[in-house]
Design a protein around this motif. Structure first.
Motif, PDB file in Angstrom:
ATOM      1  N   ALA A 167       0.811  -1.218   0.000  1.00 21.65           N
ATOM      2  CA  ALA A 167       0.000   0.000   0.000  1.00 21.65           C
ATOM      3  C   ALA A 167       0.844   1.268   0.000  1.00 21.65           C
ATOM      4  O   ALA A 167       0.345   2.345  -0.335  1.00 21.65           O
ATOM      5  N   PHE A 168       2.118   1.138   0.381  1.00 18.73           N
ATOM      6  CA  PHE A 168       2.999   2.312   0.422  1.00 18.73           C
ATOM      7  C   PHE A 168       3.826   2.471  -0.844  1.00 18.73           C
ATOM      8  O   PHE A 168       4.647   3.386  -0.932  1.00 18.73           O
ATOM      9  N   THR A 169       3.634   1.619  -1.820  1.00 25.39           N
ATOM     10  CA  THR A 169       4.474   1.636  -3.014  1.00 25.39           C
ATOM     11  C   THR A 169       3.634   1.548  -4.281  1.00 25.39           C
ATOM     12  O   THR A 169       2.436   1.261  -4.232  1.00 25.39           O
ATOM     13  N   ARG A 194       0.002  -0.611 -14.854  1.00 26.88           N
ATOM     14  CA  ARG A 194      -0.562   0.133 -15.975  1.00 26.88           C
ATOM     15  C   ARG A 194      -2.038   0.414 -15.723  1.00 26.88           C
ATOM     16  O   ARG A 194      -2.684  -0.224 -14.898  1.00 26.88           O
ATOM     17  N   GLY A 195      -2.563   1.382 -16.470  1.00 30.51           N
ATOM     18  CA  GLY A 195      -3.993   1.659 -16.440  1.00 30.51           C
ATOM     19  C   GLY A 195      -4.515   2.063 -15.073  1.00 30.51           C
ATOM     20  O   GLY A 195      -3.876   2.814 -14.338  1.00 30.51           O
ATOM     21  N   HIS A 216      -2.774   4.282 -11.712  1.00 31.90           N
ATOM     22  CA  HIS A 216      -3.322   5.520 -11.147  1.00 31.90           C
ATOM     23  C   HIS A 216      -3.786   5.315  -9.708  1.00 31.90           C
ATOM     24  O   HIS A 216      -3.593   6.200  -8.857  1.00 31.90           O
ATOM     25  N   ARG A 217      -4.367   4.139  -9.415  1.00 32.36           N
ATOM     26  CA  ARG A 217      -4.828   3.860  -8.056  1.00 32.36           C
ATOM     27  C   ARG A 217      -3.656   3.775  -7.086  1.00 32.36           C
ATOM     28  O   ARG A 217      -3.682   4.370  -6.000  1.00 32.36           O
ATOM     29  N   GLY A 277      -6.959  10.784  -9.954  1.00 28.53           N
ATOM     30  CA  GLY A 277      -8.342  10.532  -9.550  1.00 28.53           C
ATOM     31  C   GLY A 277      -9.311  10.607 -10.717  1.00 28.53           C
ATOM     32  O   GLY A 277     -10.202   9.770 -10.861  1.00 28.53           O
ATOM     33  N   THR A 278      -9.137  11.641 -11.565  1.00 26.81           N
ATOM     34  CA  THR A 278     -10.014  11.781 -12.726  1.00 26.81           C
ATOM     35  C   THR A 278      -9.833  10.621 -13.700  1.00 26.81           C
ATOM     36  O   THR A 278     -10.810  10.085 -14.246  1.00 26.81           O
ATOM     37  N   LEU A 279      -8.586  10.194 -13.918  1.00 23.48           N
ATOM     38  CA  LEU A 279      -8.343   9.078 -14.838  1.00 23.48           C
ATOM     39  C   LEU A 279      -8.910   7.771 -14.299  1.00 23.48           C
ATOM     40  O   LEU A 279      -9.440   6.962 -15.070  1.00 23.48           O
ATOM     41  N   MET A 280      -8.801   7.556 -12.989  1.00 22.61           N
ATOM     42  CA  MET A 280      -9.430   6.347 -12.424  1.00 22.61           C
ATOM     43  C   MET A 280     -10.930   6.350 -12.676  1.00 22.61           C
ATOM     44  O   MET A 280     -11.505   5.334 -13.088  1.00 22.61           O
ATOM     45  N   TRP A 281     -11.574   7.483 -12.420  1.00 26.61           N
ATOM     46  CA  TRP A 281     -13.017   7.578 -12.636  1.00 26.61           C
ATOM     47  C   TRP A 281     -13.361   7.367 -14.112  1.00 26.61           C
ATOM     48  O   TRP A 281     -14.291   6.628 -14.437  1.00 26.61           O
ATOM     49  N   TRP A 282     -12.580   7.994 -15.006  1.00 26.67           N
ATOM     50  CA  TRP A 282     -12.867   7.899 -16.438  1.00 26.67           C
ATOM     51  C   TRP A 282     -12.654   6.473 -16.967  1.00 26.67           C
ATOM     52  O   TRP A 282     -13.484   5.962 -17.723  1.00 26.67           O
ATOM     53  N   LEU A 283     -11.552   5.844 -16.557  1.00 25.26           N
ATOM     54  CA  LEU A 283     -11.273   4.490 -17.044  1.00 25.26           C
ATOM     55  C   LEU A 283     -12.299   3.488 -16.516  1.00 25.26           C
ATOM     56  O   LEU A 283     -12.716   2.578 -17.243  1.00 25.26           O
TER      57      LEU A 283
END
Length: 406
Positions: free
Chosen positions: A200-202, A208-209, A213-214, A380-386
């Motif tokens: 979770a720290f790395t 990818r994808g 981003h997450r 954050g925006t890319l996670m939502w969009w993907l």
């Protein structure tokens, strides 16, 4: 047979928190990015000042600094009609100008002139920069000019989004509250399952994808969370000092360090001048360096002299000495060395927000915290969009399969 508990992500409270985090971030990403970037610029304003032309155009004279009264007299002579000096900030080192904040002029007795006024209205101020040695004006000949300059514009953008009345600062304060909501909710959403703490720290190599981003969003967020929360909270305090100050005082008793000291005017007496007031303040704290002078706005107000105690780090909370101009006595000394726990917390909010008082490590940590909102906004925006794109693709596949089965 025992029933396995549902994954945390399937609980209603988790989904609600996730929705709040998502939409607060999406809706407010642009103003939050502006606040973050402008804040980072202001942290390194000294380094940038000479590069972008905000430094004084005239070379400053060498020699001993003139008395405070002489600097204020020079500022008064240069001030536009309807304004007068109200606050003086002296340079921390030789070769720097003194800054004089202008306020709307008052008549003797502290009242504003009656009738039509051609000068600035209440609440509007300008600034002048004066060579403290030669007393030559080096910048800001009028309020409009004093408000110019790149760094001045950045300061106004960060402080009130260029909205001149009180509502601008309140908007910035509520954006700070939104940052606190994002920080705390992000911590809860990030909290790893047992056995996943190290990951979770790395950010995993080759990610990818959505996963990239997450993990980037979470790892950068957790490493910077403490600084992010401190800077956000201090920003909210600076926007709502009375409200948060009262909250702090209800837990840790503290005086209102922003309050002026009231004095009793003496009928027929002549108040002492600013130089004598400065002398009395320095005598009260002989080892401290003079940093600022606030002139009384009304006959019942004291001189407010700002001093920096010996050995204090740059930007740390300074001392304030109030001098009664009628009795020529020190009315009150507010020294950080004698502050209560609550007063210490309150006094440190501005330095913490500005990246001052704790050395270069804190300064650059605050600088980095300001450039993180763009990263959070993008990831954050890319996670939502993907996710939205993948969900639509699955819906299309399901619809096609149903159509083929008919």
């Amino acid at each position: 047979m025992a029933t396995a508990s549902k994954p945390r992500s399937q609980h209603p409270w988790y989904r609600t928190l996730q929705t709040i985090h998502l939409w607060v971030g999406l809706i407010l990403c642009l103003p939050l990015v502006v606040l973050g970037i402008t804040g980072s610029i202001l942290v390194v304003d000294e380094e940038l000042r000479g590069l972008i032309g905000d430094a004084p155009a005239k070379a400053l004279a060498d020699g001993p600094m003139q008395p405070v009264s002489a600097i204020l007299a020079a500022a008064r002579a240069a001030a536009p009609a309807g304004t007068q000096p109200g606050f003086l900030v002296l340079p921390e080192e030789p070769g720097r100008p003194a800054t004089v904040r202008l306020v709307a002029a008052r008549e003797r007795g502290g009242e504003r002139p009656q009738g039509p006024q051609q000068g600035p209205q209440p609440g509007l101020v300008g600034m002048l920069t004066i060579d403290p040695v030669s007393l030559v004006l080096v910048g800001g000949a009028d309020p409009a000019q004093a408000s110019g300059g790149f760094l001045r514009t950045v300061h106004l953008l960060h402080g009130n989004l260029l909205i001149r009345d009180r509502s601008g600062r309140e908007v910035v304060g509520w954006l700070g509250v939104a940052m606190l909501v994002l920080g705390v909710s992000g911590l809860v959403l990030w909290w790893p399952r047992p056995g996943r703490w190290k990951a979770a720290f790395t950010v995993k190599a080759g990610a990818r994808g959505i996963r990239l981003h997450r993990e980037l969003h979470g790892a950068v967020g957790i490493w910077s969370l403490l600084v992010f929360l401190i800077v956000s909270f201090s920003g909210v305090y600076l926007a709502f000092p009375q409200t948060l100050g009262a909250g702090v005082s209800s837990i840790l008793p503290a005086r209102d360090l922003r309050a002026a000291v009231t004095v009793q005017p003496v009928k027929g007496a002549v108040p002492i001048d600013v130089d004598r007031s400065v002398g009395l303040a320095r005598a009260a704290m002989p080892e401290a360096a003079l940093r600022s002078v606030s002139l009384p706005a009304r006959p019942d107000q004291a001189y407010r002299i700002g001093l920096v105690p010996a050995g204090q780090a740059h930007g740390a909370p300074g001392a304030t000495v109030f001098v009664d101009p009628w009795t020529a006595q020190v009315a009150e000394v507010r020294d950080p060395a004698g502050y209560s726990a609550g007063e210490t917390v309150i006094a440190w909010q501005r330095p913490l927000h500005a990246g001052e008082g704790l050395g270069p490590v804190w300064k650059w940590a605050v600088f980095l915290s300001g450039i993180l909102p763009p990263l959070f906004a993008v990831t954050g925006t890319l996670m939502w969009w993907l996710k939205r794109k993948a969900r639509r693709a699955k819906d299309a596949e399901r619809a096609a399969a149903l159509a083929a089965a008919e």
